[in-house]
Design an enzyme around this catalytic site. Structure first.
Site, mmCIF file in Angstrom:
data_model
loop_
_atom_site.group_PDB
_atom_site.id
_atom_site.type_symbol
_atom_site.label_atom_id
_atom_site.label_comp_id
_atom_site.label_asym_id
_atom_site.label_seq_id
_atom_site.Cartn_x
_atom_site.Cartn_y
_atom_site.Cartn_z
ATOM 1 C CG ASP A 27 -1.661 1.245 1.451
ATOM 2 O OD1 ASP A 27 -2.315 1.700 0.502
ATOM 3 O OD2 ASP A 27 -1.586 1.810 2.570
ATOM 4 C CG ASP A 29 -2.099 7.425 0.233
ATOM 5 O OD1 ASP A 29 -1.052 7.874 -0.261
ATOM 6 O OD2 ASP A 29 -3.215 7.557 -0.297
#
Length: 244
Positions: A27, A29
């Site tokens: 991922d 963010d």
């Protein structure tokens, strides 16, 4: 998930899968970078607080991801000029401990380098936007074709025209679909998902294991349900350096 049967794994098995992984999906963010990219764009547009609240609701499962994304973008209406101005003003920076966004999370650059030296394919799988993530990928020497993220659309005059709803990452469960696609297309047998949020947890299975990351933000449901949860990337580097 192609009718396959999956079984959950424990901490020790997760560590063994991690050490022998052939692909890792990160991922972006609050995982690869310390902040939420769309929140920073909203702050740049002068609408930071209201968009941040919607981001938190989406992270905690309070609404569908696509609904949250649409609401946030409808508030911002980011033009092509706005996106270009934001990326020029906010280039990704190595970790400095100074809180300047977007700042790489401590040791993520070292971790990506170690993985690539081991022949592990590294991907960025994000509900954020490709135009904001591409500079991060370049900083980490991750091929741009290894980004799976959303795409903004613009009208001929550069005004905001929505987002590409055909992208897998634009909907709830989309990261799981990306993982399934990669395993099918590339033949990965030990693919690990690493992330901080509900949408990352949803990718396990079909990911062979999931490493919950709490170095920037701790989501309690992720901490509770992840087979392995870490608070820093140094832990993951150390595990790779152990003798199998």
């Amino acid at each position: 998930m192609n009718g396959q049967e999956f079984s959950k794994v424990g901490v020790e098995e997760s560590k063994e899968i991690w050490r022998s992984a052939d692909a890792v999906c990160f991922d972006v963010d609050s995982t690869v970078i310390q902040n939420e990219g769309l929140d920073e764009l909203a702050a740049y547009c002068g609408k930071g607080q209201v968009v941040k609240e919607l981001t938190m609701r989406a992270m905690q499962g309070g609404m569908s991801y696509k609904e949250s994304l649409k609401q946030r973008l409808d508030m911002l209406q980011p033009s092509l000029e706005t996106i270009q101005g934001f990326t020029r003003a906010h280039p990704p920076l190595p970790h400095q401990g100074c809180g300047l966004p977007p700042c790489l999370t401590k040791d993520v650059d070292k971790l990506v380098e170690v993985l690539q030296e081991r022949g592990v394919d590294v991907y960025l799988v994000s509900g954020g936007f490709r135009s904001l993530i591409a500079p991060v990928a370049k900083l980490l020497n991750i091929p741009l074709e290894n980004i799976f993220a959303n795409r903004l659309k613009f009208f001929f005059d550069g005004d905001y025209g929505g987002f590409d709803e055909s992208q897998l990452t634009s909907r709830t469960g989309g990261k799981a679909e990306v993982v399934s696609y990669l395993k099918q297309q590339e033949g990965y047998t030990r693919l690990v998902m690493v992330g901080d949020g509900i949408t990352d947890l949803e990718a396990y299975p079909p990911a062979d294991t999931f490493v919950g990351f709490g170095g920037n933000a701790v989501r309690e449901v992720v901490k509770e349900k992840a087979p392995w949860f870490v608070n820093d990337f140094g832990t993951l580097i150390s595990e790779l350096q152990k003798e199998d």
